[in-house]
Scaffold this active site. Structure first.
Site, PDB file in Angstrom:
ATOM      1  CE1 TYR A 115      27.952  31.531  43.037  1.00 15.95           C
ATOM      2  CE2 TYR A 115      27.005  30.961  41.046  1.00 15.95           C
ATOM      3  CZ  TYR A 115      27.477  31.870  41.679  1.00 15.95           C
ATOM      4  OH  TYR A 115      27.452  33.207  41.551  1.00 15.95           O
TER       5      TYR A 115
ATOM      6  N   GLY B  59      31.260  41.922  38.999  1.00 13.67           N
ATOM      7  CA  GLY B  59      30.394  43.039  38.838  1.00 13.67           C
ATOM      8  C   GLY B  59      30.997  44.074  37.922  1.00 13.67           C
TER       9      GLY B  59
ATOM     10  NE  ARG C 140      38.585  51.958  44.600  1.00 11.28           N
ATOM     11  CZ  ARG C 140      39.412  52.797  44.656  1.00 11.28           C
ATOM     12  NH1 ARG C 140      39.059  54.072  44.737  1.00 11.28           N
ATOM     13  NH2 ARG C 140      40.481  52.593  43.828  1.00 11.28           N
TER      14      ARG C 140
ATOM     15  CB  THR D 192      32.709  42.974  43.934  1.00 11.99           C
ATOM     16  OG1 THR D 192      33.049  41.873  43.017  1.00 11.99           O
ATOM     17  CG2 THR D 192      31.544  43.931  43.140  1.00 11.99           C
ATOM     18  CG  ASN D 193      35.611  48.717  43.781  1.00 10.72           C
ATOM     19  OD1 ASN D 193      36.123  48.757  45.063  1.00 10.72           O
ATOM     20  ND2 ASN D 193      36.499  48.796  42.711  1.00 10.72           N
TER      21      ASN D 193
ATOM     22  CG  ASP E  40      43.984  51.764  49.099  1.00 10.01           C
ATOM     23  OD1 ASP E  40      43.837  52.492  48.023  1.00 10.01           O
ATOM     24  OD2 ASP E  40      43.274  50.799  49.090  1.00 10.01           O
TER      25      ASP E  40
ATOM     26  NE  ARG F  50      47.505  51.006  43.896  1.00  7.29           N
ATOM     27  CZ  ARG F  50      46.142  51.034  43.317  1.00  7.29           C
ATOM     28  NH1 ARG F  50      45.072  51.403  43.817  1.00  7.29           N
ATOM     29  NH2 ARG F  50      45.737  49.890  42.214  1.00  7.29           N
TER      30      ARG F  50
ATOM     31  NE  ARG G 224      52.884  48.468  54.260  1.00  6.73           N
ATOM     32  CZ  ARG G 224      52.731  47.514  54.677  1.00  6.73           C
ATOM     33  NH1 ARG G 224      53.257  46.200  54.071  1.00  6.73           N
ATOM     34  NH2 ARG G 224      51.764  47.315  55.430  1.00  6.73           N
TER      35      ARG G 224
ATOM     36  CG  HIS H 293      56.824  47.667  59.355  1.00  2.00           C
ATOM     37  ND1 HIS H 293      56.236  46.364  59.192  1.00  2.00           N
ATOM     38  CD2 HIS H 293      58.308  47.856  59.479  1.00  2.00           C
ATOM     39  CE1 HIS H 293      57.567  45.551  59.274  1.00  2.00           C
ATOM     40  NE2 HIS H 293      58.217  46.409  59.449  1.00  2.00           N
TER      41      HIS H 293
ATOM     42  CG  HIS I  72      39.832  50.199  47.990  1.00  2.00           C
ATOM     43  ND1 HIS I  72      41.131  50.585  47.748  1.00  2.00           N
ATOM     44  CD2 HIS I  72      39.190  50.011  46.832  1.00  2.00           C
ATOM     45  CE1 HIS I  72      41.463  50.261  46.198  1.00  2.00           C
ATOM     46  NE2 HIS I  72      40.436  49.852  46.065  1.00  2.00           N
TER      47      HIS I  72
END
Length: 314
Positions: free
Chosen positions: A64, A78, A87, A118-119, A147, A150, A152, A167, A174
């Site tokens: 760290y 995680g 999630r 991290t979820n 997302d 994905r 597009r 666009h 998420h």
């Protein structure tokens, strides 16, 4: 001199992000931090050997303390999503770990931008904001940025055009309550549905449902096949970090904490933001129809409740 970047978690997502960031312009050094120091050292060495084939950032294993001066610290550590698991079900497993990580990062890099992968990714920025007082602009979840890509990609494949020509954004969580925004999806200066009709490839209600479901379940299908989804999110992380260090003011659908949205208080969901060296701007709410607005409100309420429950656990 380029930017210094930290990555917490040297698993497959952290390693994929580190590899892509090692060749990203504007970055001079990357440090991988993980409880498994041997894993972090091995990944750093392997990425460094690949990067040595071209001009790149220096990547190393560290602690760290080595995050001091980091422009961005990416948190990927995680438990990962298991088949059949949502999630949000990862909350208890990852909450306290992420809380501990934030505390240690901010001791040595108080001015950094935190980018969470991290979820459940929409909950983690709330920890930094509510427990450590970080401005929402500097606590960003990758959220629906992947997302949206994905979405597009699905549209581009169906319409036979390049993804950058489209666009379109996925908003909200998420996860399973995400909201593909058809009302604000445009290509060639017109709504995507009008463009599709001109090509003789209409996007009717049934096709909208199919595309939305394919986008929403992409990660589940990938994990069923290979056990982990790491390259897509790794690419997402690298692109967002590039936007920050290059001060791009590019637009991405990421999650940040909001005091209020559509009547829901203290939530954290994805909306379009400008991403720059300061982090994320105030979220921008696109034009939505009534059903999309209600779906987004539902998603915001779901995350508001989850965040409140999570903070109580801490």
């Amino acid at each position: 001199m380029g930017a210094h970047i930290g990555i917490i978690g040297a698993g497959q997502v952290g390693a994929a992000a580190g590899y892509l960031l090692s060749a990203t312009p504007g970055i001079s050094s990357i440090v991988l931090v993980d409880q498994n120091t041997a894993r972090a050292a091995g990944e750093a060495a392997d990425i460094g050997h690949a990067a040595a084939f071209g001009a790149s950032a220096r990547i190393s294993e560290g602690s760290y303390a080595d995050l001091a001066g980091a422009a961005v610290v990416v948190i990927t550590a995680g438990a990962s999503l298991k088949p059949g698991q949502t999630r949000l079900e990862l909350l208890q497993q990852n909450l306290k770990l992420t809380d501990s990580i934030i505390a240690q990062v901010l001791k040595v890099a108080p001015d950094t931008v935190l980018l969470f992968a991290t979820n459940p990714v929409d909950v983690m920025p709330a920890i930094a904001v509510h427990r450590y007082g970080l401005p929402p602009a500097r606590a960003i979840g990758t959220g629906c940025a992947l997302d949206s890509i994905r979405f597009r990609d699905q549209l581009a494949d169906y319409l036979g055009v390049a993804p950058p020509a489209i666009h379109a954004y996925v908003l909200g969580e998420h996860g399973d309550s995400s909201v593909p925004s058809w009302s604000s999806a445009w290509v060639a200066g017109m709504p995507v549905t009008a463009f599709a009709a001109k090509l003789g490839r209409p996007i009717d209600a049934a096709m909208q449902i199919k595309i939305a479901e394919d986008v929403r379940t992409s990660a589940y299908r990938i994990k069923e096949g290979k056990g982990v989804s790491n390259f897509g999110i790794g690419g997402c992380i690298a692109r967002l970090v590039k936007a920050i260090v290059a001060d791009e003011h590019s637009v991405f659908a990421v999650s940040t904490c909001m005091h209020e949205l559509l009547g829901v208080r203290d939530t954290c969901i994805s909306l379009p933001h400008l991403i720059s060296a300061r982090g994320a701007t105030t979220p921008l709410l696109p034009v939505l129809d009534a059903s999309e607005t209600e779906a987004l409100r539902h998603s915001a309420q779901l995350l508001s409740t989850t965040i409140a429950n999570g903070l109580e656990l801490l």
